[in-house]
Design an enzyme around this catalytic site. Sequence first.
Site, PDB file in Angstrom:
ATOM      1  N   CYS A 100      81.160  54.231  29.815  1.00  0.00           N
ATOM      2  CA  CYS A 100      79.897  54.927  29.527  1.00  0.00           C
ATOM      3  C   CYS A 100      78.931  53.928  28.908  1.00  0.00           C
ATOM      4  O   CYS A 100      79.200  53.384  27.840  1.00  0.00           O
ATOM      5  CB  CYS A 100      80.123  56.102  28.586  1.00  0.00           C
TER       6      CYS A 100
ATOM      7  N   HIS B  56      79.721  56.904  41.242  1.00  0.00           N
ATOM      8  CA  HIS B  56      78.385  57.513  41.238  1.00  0.00           C
ATOM      9  C   HIS B  56      77.938  57.806  42.660  1.00  0.00           C
ATOM     10  O   HIS B  56      78.159  57.013  43.570  1.00  0.00           O
ATOM     11  CB  HIS B  56      77.361  56.584  40.569  1.00  0.00           C
TER      12      HIS B  56
ATOM     13  N   GLU C  33      76.851  64.594  35.041  1.00  0.00           N
ATOM     14  CA  GLU C  33      77.943  63.681  34.740  1.00  0.00           C
ATOM     15  C   GLU C  33      79.301  64.328  34.960  1.00  0.00           C
ATOM     16  O   GLU C  33      79.513  65.487  34.594  1.00  0.00           O
ATOM     17  CB  GLU C  33      77.847  63.185  33.287  1.00  0.00           C
TER      18      GLU C  33
ATOM     19  N   CYS D  44      72.320  58.633  31.287  1.00  0.00           N
ATOM     20  CA  CYS D  44      73.601  58.069  31.700  1.00  0.00           C
ATOM     21  C   CYS D  44      73.377  56.588  32.002  1.00  0.00           C
ATOM     22  O   CYS D  44      72.648  56.245  32.940  1.00  0.00           O
ATOM     23  CB  CYS D  44      74.143  58.794  32.925  1.00  0.00           C
TER      24      CYS D  44
ATOM     25  N   GLY E 207      75.007  55.420  35.204  1.00  0.00           N
ATOM     26  CA  GLY E 207      74.231  56.044  36.272  1.00  0.00           C
ATOM     27  C   GLY E 207      72.916  55.338  36.517  1.00  0.00           C
ATOM     28  O   GLY E 207      72.465  55.206  37.665  1.00  0.00           O
TER      29      GLY E 207
END
Length: 277
Positions: free
Chosen positions: A71, A163, A212, A221, A224
């Site tokens: 993350c 993703h 998410e 994110c 992301g």
Amino acid sequence: MEFSKWHGLGNDFILVNGSKETISNYQQLATQLCNRHFGVGADGLVIVSPGDSADFNMRIFNSDGSEADMCGNATRCVARYVYENGMTDKTTITLSTLAGIITPELLFRDAVLETVKVDMGEPRLTRKKIPMTGNPDEQVINIPITVNNSVYNVTAVSMGNPHCIIFVDDVESINLTVIGPLLETHSFFPRKTNVEFVQVIDRNTVRMRVWERGAGITQACGTGACATLVASVLNGHTERQAVIKLDGGDLYVEWGADNHLSMSGPAVEVFRGKFLL
């Protein structure tokens, strides 16, 4: 149990010093702590402890109890957390994650922390590395997926976590609550996927909204945002550096000549407290 609440552009986390606290069940604790009505409230629980192959080890548990590989926003928060709590005097820190070693750097201006820049590593672009079903060595660029009788052209990228990026004319018109979980759990993605809807503003700016994996709609994110830049470049929409405008604010992302993604943005402590186990 002592904890500290942080956020990166509204993507919020409960940080716990794993060397001081004894926790028997991370998954159960994550769902309990992250509940916004009966707990502290957060998108995830992050356990920070001394590392073997890196300065620190970082384990991330989503609000549904599942463990995340990586993350970006949590990485920035952890970097500032360990520095400001005297756990290290380094301003460039290595963090061990399930996605590998990540290196955040604290950047100061006139002795005041201005931003946290993270070397997010290299993107993974083949189906076997995302992972995604189909030809394992094929890249997934603008390939149609049908959900609820609607066709979405997706580009798939892994930043240590999967993703699925979809370019649209108007991200605000997308009902993320409905379409997000359907794409997250699509059979094409054996380990599920994060879902980003992206609107191109210009060659150096895009607008992104995210669903998410394991957390639902979040304000931002980091992985992301990096995956979005990669997808934007692969589809010819942007240059290799861009501002990614998220619900919680802006991240600056650059895809360098060394194939590494760097991401810069804020990390903010909100409050500290004790949770009754």
